[in-house]
Design a protein around this motif. Structure first.
Motif, PDB file in Angstrom:
ATOM      1  N   THR A  11     -16.170   7.052 -11.623  1.00  0.00           N
ATOM      2  CA  THR A  11     -15.729   7.576 -10.435  1.00  0.00           C
ATOM      3  C   THR A  11     -16.978   7.939  -9.373  1.00  0.00           C
ATOM      4  O   THR A  11     -18.057   8.161  -9.895  1.00  0.00           O
ATOM      5  CB  THR A  11     -15.143   9.054 -10.785  1.00  0.00           C
ATOM      6  OG1 THR A  11     -13.997   8.954 -11.238  1.00  0.00           O
ATOM      7  CG2 THR A  11     -14.787   9.819  -9.287  1.00  0.00           C
ATOM      8  N   SER A  22     -12.953  10.000  -2.256  1.00  0.00           N
ATOM      9  CA  SER A  22     -13.138   9.116  -3.601  1.00  0.00           C
ATOM     10  C   SER A  22     -13.202   7.570  -3.114  1.00  0.00           C
ATOM     11  O   SER A  22     -12.442   7.097  -2.359  1.00  0.00           O
ATOM     12  CB  SER A  22     -12.169   9.276  -4.447  1.00  0.00           C
ATOM     13  OG  SER A  22     -12.247  10.472  -5.291  1.00  0.00           O
ATOM     14  N   GLU A  25     -12.032   5.301  -8.485  1.00  0.00           N
ATOM     15  CA  GLU A  25     -11.258   6.611  -9.316  1.00  0.00           C
ATOM     16  C   GLU A  25     -11.119   6.067 -10.753  1.00  0.00           C
ATOM     17  O   GLU A  25     -10.366   4.923 -11.020  1.00  0.00           O
ATOM     18  CB  GLU A  25      -9.927   6.821  -8.830  1.00  0.00           C
ATOM     19  CG  GLU A  25     -10.026   7.638  -7.401  1.00  0.00           C
ATOM     20  CD  GLU A  25      -9.957   9.179  -7.887  1.00  0.00           C
ATOM     21  OE1 GLU A  25     -10.046   9.520  -9.144  1.00  0.00           O
ATOM     22  OE2 GLU A  25      -9.967   9.969  -7.036  1.00  0.00           O
ATOM     23  N   ARG A 221      -9.155   2.074  -7.185  1.00  0.00           N
ATOM     24  CA  ARG A 221      -8.690   1.898  -8.670  1.00  0.00           C
ATOM     25  C   ARG A 221      -8.562   0.495  -8.897  1.00  0.00           C
ATOM     26  O   ARG A 221      -8.079  -0.274  -8.143  1.00  0.00           O
ATOM     27  CB  ARG A 221      -7.097   2.757  -8.929  1.00  0.00           C
ATOM     28  CG  ARG A 221      -7.055   4.013  -8.662  1.00  0.00           C
ATOM     29  CD  ARG A 221      -5.770   4.713  -8.771  1.00  0.00           C
ATOM     30  NE  ARG A 221      -5.852   6.202  -8.667  1.00  0.00           N
ATOM     31  CZ  ARG A 221      -6.315   7.096  -9.464  1.00  0.00           C
ATOM     32  NH1 ARG A 221      -6.627   6.765 -10.730  1.00  0.00           N
ATOM     33  NH2 ARG A 221      -6.478   8.401  -9.237  1.00  0.00           N
TER      34      ARG A 221
END
Length: 224
Positions: A11, A22, A25, A221
Motif C-alpha cells: 500500500t 491512497s 491498495e 488496486r
C-alpha cells in the motif's frame, strides 16, 4: 533464495492536509524468471507508483518487495542504489539516450557507472546489439537512429548488467504500430531466452499478445 520479483500486500499513501490519499491498495504480484507480465490501466490508476516501488525508487507505506531474494525494506539507501544498478533493467517511454555517445558507448556507459569496462563487457555489449539487430549501428549516434532503433538501444542498455528484473514503462509510447510490435517482441524474446522476470506497464492493448499474464490496475488496486 527467492528468484524473480514478489510484491506482497503493498500500500502507498500520501498525506494531503488531514486526508490520506491512497495511490496503491494492497497490491500483490509475483513474477518468475522468464515470465513477462503486463499491467494496464487508465492514467492516474497507480501504474507509475507501482513501477517506482517495484524498481526500488519509492518505498511502500505498507507491505514488502522481495527482489531476487533481497527484502527491499531491510536495505540502506546505498544498497538500494546498488540493487537498481545491478539487479534491475529499466526501459522507459523515451529511450533517454545520451546525444553525444554512439550506440556501443551508450551501452558501455552503464558498465562505467558500476566500475571499469572490461574486454568481456564490450564483447557482451556487441553480442546484445547483434541480437537486437543493431550490429551495423554500433558507431551511430542517436540523431542517426529511427525511433525503433533508439528503443532497441535502450533494451540493450537495460540488459548489459545482466539484471534479474526488467521493468518497462510504456516502451511503445513514441512508436508506430510496426515498430511497437518489433520492440515488444524483442523484449519478450530477451526475457524468455535470458530468464528475466519482467513487467511492462502499458496503455497499448495491441502489445498484450506478447505477455504471459495481463493485470489490470484501477484506483490503486491490481487484479488479473
Amino acid at each position: 533464495m527467492t528468484a524473480g520479483l514478489q510484491i506482497s500486500s503493498v500500500t502507498k499513501y500520501y498525506a494531503e492536509g488531514n486526508n490520506r490519499i491512497s495511490a496503491l491498495e494492497q497490491v500483490s504480484i509475483s513474477v518468475e524468471p522468464g515470465e513477462f507480465v503486463a499491467v494496464v490501466g487508465p492514467s492516474g490508476s497507480g501504474k507509475s507508483t507501482f513501477l517506482s516501488i517495484a524498481g526500488a525508487l519509492l518505498k511502500p507505506s505498507e507491505g514488502e518487495v522481495n527482489l531476487n531474494g533481497h527484502l527491499l525494506s531491510k536495505l540502506t539507501d546505498k544498497e538500494l542504489s546498488h540493487i537498481r544498478l545491478k539487479e534491475i533493467g529499466f526501459i522507459m517511454q523515451s529511450s533517454n539516450l545520451v546525444p553525444y555517445l554512439n550506440v556501443l558507448d551508450q551501452i558501455l556507459l552503464v558498465k562505467r557507472m558500476s566500475g571499469k569496462v572490461r574486454a568481456e563487457d564490450k564483447t557482451f555489449a556487441i553480442k546484445l546489439l547483434d541480437e537486437l539487430g543493431l550490429h551495423s549501428k554500433l558507431k551511430n549516434f542517436p540523431d542517426e537512429l529511427s525511433g525503433g532503433e533508439k528503443q532497441r538501444t535502450a533494451i540493450a542498455r537495460a540488459l548489459i548488467n545482466n539484471p534479474n528484473v526488467i521493468l518497462a514503462d510504456e516502451p511503445t509510447a513514441s512508436l508506430d504500430t510496426k515498430r511497437a510490435h518489433e520492440v515488444v517482441s524483442l523484449i519478450a524474446n530477451e526475457v524468455r531466452s535470458r530468464q528475466k522476470a519482467a513487467i511492462m506497464v502499458t496503455h497499448d492493448e495491441r502489445m498484450l499478445e506478447y505477455c504471459d499474464k495481463v493485470y489490470r490496475m484501477e484506483d490503486g488496486r491490481l487484479s488479473l
